[in-house]
Scaffold this motif. Structure first.
Motif, short mmCIF file in Angstrom:
data_model
loop_
_atom_site.label_atom_id
_atom_site.label_comp_id
_atom_site.label_asym_id
_atom_site.label_seq_id
_atom_site.Cartn_x
_atom_site.Cartn_y
_atom_site.Cartn_z
N THR A 22 0.86 -1.17 0.00
CA THR A 22 0.00 0.00 0.00
C THR A 22 0.90 1.22 0.00
O THR A 22 1.80 1.33 0.82
CB THR A 22 -0.88 0.01 1.27
N VAL A 24 2.45 4.66 0.83
CA VAL A 24 2.44 5.51 2.02
C VAL A 24 3.20 6.77 1.68
O VAL A 24 4.32 6.71 1.20
CB VAL A 24 3.09 4.80 3.23
N ASP A 93 -6.03 12.87 13.35
CA ASP A 93 -5.37 11.56 13.39
C ASP A 93 -6.07 10.56 12.46
O ASP A 93 -5.42 9.78 11.77
CB ASP A 93 -5.33 11.00 14.81
N LEU A 94 -7.40 10.59 12.43
CA LEU A 94 -8.15 9.74 11.51
C LEU A 94 -7.83 10.15 10.07
O LEU A 94 -7.57 9.30 9.21
CB LEU A 94 -9.65 9.86 11.77
N GLN A 96 -5.18 11.50 8.99
CA GLN A 96 -3.80 11.10 8.67
C GLN A 96 -3.74 9.64 8.22
O GLN A 96 -3.01 9.31 7.28
CB GLN A 96 -2.90 11.33 9.86
N GLN A 97 -4.51 8.78 8.83
CA GLN A 97 -4.54 7.37 8.43
C GLN A 97 -5.12 7.21 7.03
O GLN A 97 -4.62 6.42 6.22
CB GLN A 97 -5.34 6.54 9.44
N LEU A 98 -6.15 7.97 6.73
CA LEU A 98 -6.75 7.92 5.40
C LEU A 98 -5.81 8.49 4.35
O LEU A 98 -5.68 7.94 3.25
CB LEU A 98 -8.09 8.66 5.39
N ALA A 100 -2.57 8.50 4.53
CA ALA A 100 -1.48 7.53 4.36
C ALA A 100 -1.86 6.43 3.37
O ALA A 100 -1.00 5.84 2.72
CB ALA A 100 -1.09 6.91 5.71
N ALA A 101 -3.16 6.17 3.25
CA ALA A 101 -3.65 5.19 2.27
C ALA A 101 -3.92 5.84 0.91
O ALA A 101 -4.41 5.17 0.01
CB ALA A 101 -4.91 4.52 2.80
#
Length: 168
Positions: A22, A24, A93-94, A96-98, A100-101
């Motif tokens: 994936t 990043v 933070d949420l 940031q995770q999205l 990163a994908a």
């Protein structure tokens, strides 16, 4: 196993990992676009090159790179609708995770029902949220740095509190 066979197997493993990994990105870009044409202010989180900085936003520490050039990502958009009395920054933070994908995340600041202004918090403001979500998508469609890299035929939606009903 001879040296050539070992190198070939290592090369094959590297290729499999490369093709299945994936992507990043190194940083989460962030920009706030002012209210325009009746649309609310929106915060945009997106894949960017560089190194995140620690920012102070809405009393929170956020790791992001302000106004960085956008990278292509996966071309997909997710709209995030914050809960009553909150702010998009509470969910960085949420985002940031999205990011990163590979996703771009747009979060409208719901007028009169956010951390800085709760004058119409509750049912009255909830009636306007579907339009505010649509307007946030329209803002990105008109913003050159994002419009040319987003495929807006299918947009994801996420919300908290009553906003979970927004897409209906």
């Amino acid at each position: 196993m001879n040296k050539t066979g070992w190198v070939w197997q290592l090369a094959q493993l590297a290729m499999v990992l490369l093709l299945t990994a994936t992507p990043v990105w190194a940083a989460m870009g962030v920009v706030q676009l002012p209210a325009q044409r009746g649309a609310p202010e929106v915060t945009v989180f997106y894949p960017a090159a560089g190194q995140n900085q620690t920012l102070e936003r809405a009393g929170l520490r956020v790791a992001a790179l302000p106004d960085a050039p956008a990278l292509a990502g996966n071309g997909r958009l997710i709209v995030f609708s914050h809960g009553s009395g909150s702010t998009p920054w509470a969910y960085a933070d949420l985002a940031q995770q999205l990011v990163a994908a590979g996703f771009v995340v747009v979060a409208p600041t719901h007028p009169y029902d956010h951390r800085g202004n709760n004058d119409q918090a509750g049912p009255e403001s909830w009636k306007t949220r579907p339009a505010e979500v649509s307007q946030a998508i329209d803002v990105l469609a008109r913003t050159p740095r994002f419009a040319k890299q987003l495929r807006l035929d299918r947009v994801g939606m996420y919300g908290l509190s009553v906003p979970v009903a927004t897409p209906h």
